[in-house]
Design a protein around this motif. Structure first.
Motif, PDB file in Angstrom:
ATOM      1  N   LEU A 175     -16.578  25.881   4.356  1.00 33.68           N
ATOM      2  CA  LEU A 175     -15.882  26.495   5.487  1.00 33.68           C
ATOM      3  C   LEU A 175     -14.387  26.174   5.446  1.00 33.68           C
ATOM      4  O   LEU A 175     -13.555  27.020   5.804  1.00 33.68           O
ATOM      5  N   THR A 176     -14.041  24.967   5.019  1.00 34.22           N
ATOM      6  CA  THR A 176     -12.625  24.588   4.899  1.00 34.22           C
ATOM      7  C   THR A 176     -11.932  25.432   3.844  1.00 34.22           C
ATOM      8  O   THR A 176     -10.818  25.934   4.054  1.00 34.22           O
ATOM      9  N   GLN A 177     -12.594  25.600   2.700  1.00 31.30           N
ATOM     10  CA  GLN A 177     -12.032  26.445   1.650  1.00 31.30           C
ATOM     11  C   GLN A 177     -11.859  27.879   2.145  1.00 31.30           C
ATOM     12  O   GLN A 177     -10.828  28.518   1.906  1.00 31.30           O
ATOM     13  N   MET A 178     -12.870  28.381   2.839  1.00 31.03           N
ATOM     14  CA  MET A 178     -12.808  29.730   3.407  1.00 31.03           C
ATOM     15  C   MET A 178     -11.576  29.878   4.298  1.00 31.03           C
ATOM     16  O   MET A 178     -10.834  30.877   4.195  1.00 31.03           O
ATOM     17  N   TYR A 179     -11.347  28.900   5.150  1.00 37.51           N
ATOM     18  CA  TYR A 179     -10.221  28.975   6.082  1.00 37.51           C
ATOM     19  C   TYR A 179      -8.892  29.000   5.336  1.00 37.51           C
ATOM     20  O   TYR A 179      -8.027  29.855   5.614  1.00 37.51           O
ATOM     21  N   PHE A 180      -8.715  28.088   4.400  1.00 36.65           N
ATOM     22  CA  PHE A 180      -7.422  27.998   3.723  1.00 36.65           C
ATOM     23  C   PHE A 180      -7.161  29.202   2.833  1.00 36.65           C
ATOM     24  O   PHE A 180      -6.009  29.647   2.712  1.00 36.65           O
ATOM     25  N   ILE A 181      -8.195  29.758   2.205  1.00 35.40           N
ATOM     26  CA  ILE A 181      -7.997  30.950   1.382  1.00 35.40           C
ATOM     27  C   ILE A 181      -7.449  32.090   2.229  1.00 35.40           C
ATOM     28  O   ILE A 181      -6.442  32.726   1.885  1.00 35.40           O
ATOM     29  N   HIS A 182      -8.109  32.365   3.349  1.00 31.55           N
ATOM     30  CA  HIS A 182      -7.671  33.464   4.205  1.00 31.55           C
ATOM     31  C   HIS A 182      -6.340  33.145   4.879  1.00 31.55           C
ATOM     32  O   HIS A 182      -5.505  34.039   5.070  1.00 31.55           O
ATOM     33  N   CYS A 183      -6.132  31.884   5.219  1.00 30.82           N
ATOM     34  CA  CYS A 183      -4.893  31.486   5.876  1.00 30.82           C
ATOM     35  C   CYS A 183      -3.690  31.689   4.948  1.00 30.82           C
ATOM     36  O   CYS A 183      -2.687  32.300   5.336  1.00 30.82           O
ATOM     37  N   PHE A 184      -3.792  31.207   3.718  1.00 28.37           N
ATOM     38  CA  PHE A 184      -2.681  31.353   2.779  1.00 28.37           C
ATOM     39  C   PHE A 184      -2.502  32.800   2.341  1.00 28.37           C
ATOM     40  O   PHE A 184      -1.381  33.213   2.011  1.00 28.37           O
ATOM     41  N   SER A 185      -3.574  33.584   2.351  1.00 30.52           N
ATOM     42  CA  SER A 185      -3.436  35.005   2.034  1.00 30.52           C
ATOM     43  C   SER A 185      -2.608  35.716   3.104  1.00 30.52           C
ATOM     44  O   SER A 185      -1.727  36.522   2.783  1.00 30.52           O
ATOM     45  N   VAL A 186      -2.888  35.420   4.371  1.00 23.28           N
ATOM     46  CA  VAL A 186      -2.113  36.021   5.459  1.00 23.28           C
ATOM     47  C   VAL A 186      -0.668  35.533   5.406  1.00 23.28           C
ATOM     48  O   VAL A 186       0.273  36.304   5.638  1.00 23.28           O
ATOM     49  N   MET A 187      -0.474  34.248   5.085  1.00 22.79           N
ATOM     50  CA  MET A 187       0.888  33.710   4.953  1.00 22.79           C
ATOM     51  C   MET A 187       1.657  34.441   3.868  1.00 22.79           C
ATOM     52  O   MET A 187       2.834  34.794   4.046  1.00 22.79           O
ATOM     53  N   GLU A 188       1.012  34.651   2.721  1.00 24.40           N
ATOM     54  CA  GLU A 188       1.690  35.322   1.611  1.00 24.40           C
ATOM     55  C   GLU A 188       2.150  36.711   2.020  1.00 24.40           C
ATOM     56  O   GLU A 188       3.286  37.114   1.744  1.00 24.40           O
ATOM     57  N   SER A 189       1.275  37.439   2.679  1.00 22.37           N
ATOM     58  CA  SER A 189       1.628  38.779   3.129  1.00 22.37           C
ATOM     59  C   SER A 189       2.804  38.728   4.104  1.00 22.37           C
ATOM     60  O   SER A 189       3.743  39.533   4.019  1.00 22.37           O
ATOM     61  N   GLY A 190       2.787  37.757   5.023  1.00 23.32           N
ATOM     62  CA  GLY A 190       3.873  37.629   5.996  1.00 23.32           C
ATOM     63  C   GLY A 190       5.202  37.267   5.347  1.00 23.32           C
ATOM     64  O   GLY A 190       6.260  37.774   5.747  1.00 23.32           O
ATOM     65  N   ILE A 191       5.161  36.405   4.342  1.00 19.36           N
ATOM     66  CA  ILE A 191       6.399  36.016   3.651  1.00 19.36           C
ATOM     67  C   ILE A 191       6.968  37.187   2.871  1.00 19.36           C
ATOM     68  O   ILE A 191       8.192  37.370   2.804  1.00 19.36           O
ATOM     69  N   LEU A 192       6.104  37.998   2.281  1.00 23.92           N
ATOM     70  CA  LEU A 192       6.585  39.186   1.576  1.00 23.92           C
ATOM     71  C   LEU A 192       7.273  40.150   2.534  1.00 23.92           C
ATOM     72  O   LEU A 192       8.255  40.804   2.180  1.00 23.92           O
ATOM     73  N   VAL A 193       6.770  40.241   3.768  1.00 24.96           N
ATOM     74  CA  VAL A 193       7.439  41.052   4.791  1.00 24.96           C
ATOM     75  C   VAL A 193       8.815  40.468   5.113  1.00 24.96           C
ATOM     76  O   VAL A 193       9.808  41.193   5.217  1.00 24.96           O
ATOM     77  N   ALA A 194       8.876  39.133   5.266  1.00 26.94           N
ATOM     78  CA  ALA A 194      10.157  38.474   5.558  1.00 26.94           C
ATOM     79  C   ALA A 194      11.156  38.702   4.430  1.00 26.94           C
ATOM     80  O   ALA A 194      12.349  38.935   4.678  1.00 26.94           O
ATOM     81  N   MET A 195      10.682  38.670   3.188  1.00 29.45           N
ATOM     82  CA  MET A 195      11.575  38.901   2.044  1.00 29.45           C
ATOM     83  C   MET A 195      12.061  40.347   2.017  1.00 29.45           C
ATOM     84  O   MET A 195      13.219  40.610   1.664  1.00 29.45           O
ATOM     85  N   ALA A 196      11.186  41.274   2.372  1.00 27.86           N
ATOM     86  CA  ALA A 196      11.608  42.677   2.444  1.00 27.86           C
ATOM     87  C   ALA A 196      12.660  42.869   3.535  1.00 27.86           C
ATOM     88  O   ALA A 196      13.635  43.612   3.348  1.00 27.86           O
ATOM     89  N   PHE A 197      12.478  42.178   4.661  1.00 30.00           N
ATOM     90  CA  PHE A 197      13.470  42.250   5.740  1.00 30.00           C
ATOM     91  C   PHE A 197      14.799  41.658   5.290  1.00 30.00           C
ATOM     92  O   PHE A 197      15.867  42.216   5.580  1.00 30.00           O
ATOM     93  N   ASP A 198      14.756  40.547   4.558  1.00 33.23           N
ATOM     94  CA  ASP A 198      15.969  39.926   4.038  1.00 33.23           C
ATOM     95  C   ASP A 198      16.716  40.883   3.113  1.00 33.23           C
ATOM     96  O   ASP A 198      17.938  41.025   3.199  1.00 33.23           O
ATOM     97  N   ARG A 199      15.973  41.574   2.226  1.00 33.32           N
ATOM     98  CA  ARG A 199      16.613  42.527   1.316  1.00 33.32           C
ATOM     99  C   ARG A 199      17.179  43.724   2.076  1.00 33.32           C
ATOM    100  O   ARG A 199      18.225  44.255   1.715  1.00 33.32           O
TER     101      ARG A 199
END
Length: 329
Positions: free
Chosen positions: A118-142
């Motif tokens: 369950l811990t692995q499940m949480y962190f996998i999905h958590c970091f996946s959502v983070m990655e998507s959000g950071i890519l949005v932030a980088m697009a906004f920066d550009r």
């Protein structure tokens, strides 16, 4: 008290196959068994070697990004701060799955404790959502750097970058938090064998002998909402960026900028398309071969962490100034 079946007590000494799904009879196991990639047992060695090489490249690439940005004062700016956030997220995302996956392939170490799963499940999905959000932030920066270059330093200050980073982390942690708690409440009384290389959310709850509609609807809503909004904001940013690119004075500069920005957009698509496929195929397409589904689920966790340092780090140096505000200054 029901005695543990003989086949379960010695499962760690035996090879696992899909036929084992019907060979168990118990309630709420303390451990799960990760099957690996079903129907591709003969190629596990080659897949493991390729995965190890890709994991090594991801580690070296992302650690290199972090080291260079830390040691080079001229890179202490919003674009590279976001790039460091992306590198850290990639490191955690790949490390949350690959070591266990390789231990399955190399050492037949398939058992994983229920809470660890369950811990692995949480962190996998958590970091996946983070990655998507950071890519949005980088697009906004550009977008700000190219479309409003004179205001870039006043809009994206260091406190603003830190606020955006914190918002991305909190958003991911909170929105994914219900997933393991929902999975924990179900009884698991049919099998403890997960046909996957890691504890994917739906792959786990599908083993429950209860109605899992809450999990299914919640995870589907999160996937569509998060990915849909991120795709919308990234598309909006790059639409404005492309308009600015085509207004540049020379064809050569337009081509270089378009090429690099196109590669960056491709990285996001390489991440979100397999992720969406993995999410939707669990629910709507029962004809997808299981091994193909598992391979796609691994691709979206491994390929972007390899491509990100190349596209965002090396790419601008190869193609000149690339998708940068310096083109317009």
């Amino acid at each position: 008290m029901q005695e543990t079946p003989f086949s379960l007590r010695f499962q760690h000494l035996q090879p696992y196959s899909m036929s084992d799904f019907n060979a168990t009879d118990f309630t709420n196991p303390s451990t799960f068994i990760l099957l690996g990639i079903p129907d591709l047992d003969a190629t596990h060695v080659w897949i493991s070697v390729l995965s190890c090489i890709m994991y090594t490249i991801a580690l070296l690439g992302n650690f290199t990004i972090l080291f260079i940005v830390k040691t080079e004062p001229s890179l202490h700016g919003p674009m590279y701060y976001f790039l460091c956030m992306l590198a850290i997220t990639d490191l955690f995302l790949t490390t949350s799955t690959l070591p266990k996956t390789l231990s399955i392939f190399w050492f037949n170490s398939r058992e994983i404790e229920f809470n660890a799963c369950l811990t692995q499940m949480y962190f996998i999905h958590c970091f996946s959502v983070m990655e998507s959000g950071i890519l949005v932030a980088m697009a906004f920066d550009r977008y700000v750097a190219i479309c409003h270059p004179l205001r870039h330093s006043t809009i994206l200050t260091n406190p603003m970058v830190a606020t955006i980073g914190l918002a991305v982390v909190l958003h991911a942690c909170i929105i994914v938090l219900p997933t393991p708690f929902l999975a924990r409440r179900w009884p698991y009384c049919t099998t403890n064998i997960i046909p996957h290389t890691y504890c994917d959310g739906m792959a786990v709850v599908k083993l429950a002998c209860a109605s899992i509609h809450i999990n299914s609807y919640y995870s589907l809503s999160v996937a569509i909402l998060v990915t849909g909004l991120d795709v919308f904001f990234i598309t909006l940013s790059y639409t404005q960026i492309l308009r600015a690119i085509f207004s540049l004075p020379t064809k050569d500069i337009r081509l270089k900028t378009f090429r690099t920005c196109g590669f960056q957009l491709s990285v996001f698509l390489a991440f979100c398309i397999p992720a969406l496929f993995s999410t939707l195929s669990h629910r709507f397409d029962q004809n997808v071969p299981l091994h193909f589904h598992v391979l796609m689920a691994n691709i979206y966790l491994l390929v972007p962490p390899i491509l990100n340092p190349i596209i965002y780090g090396v790419g601008p140096n190869i193609f000149g100034t690339g998708c940068s505000s310096s083109l317009l200054v």
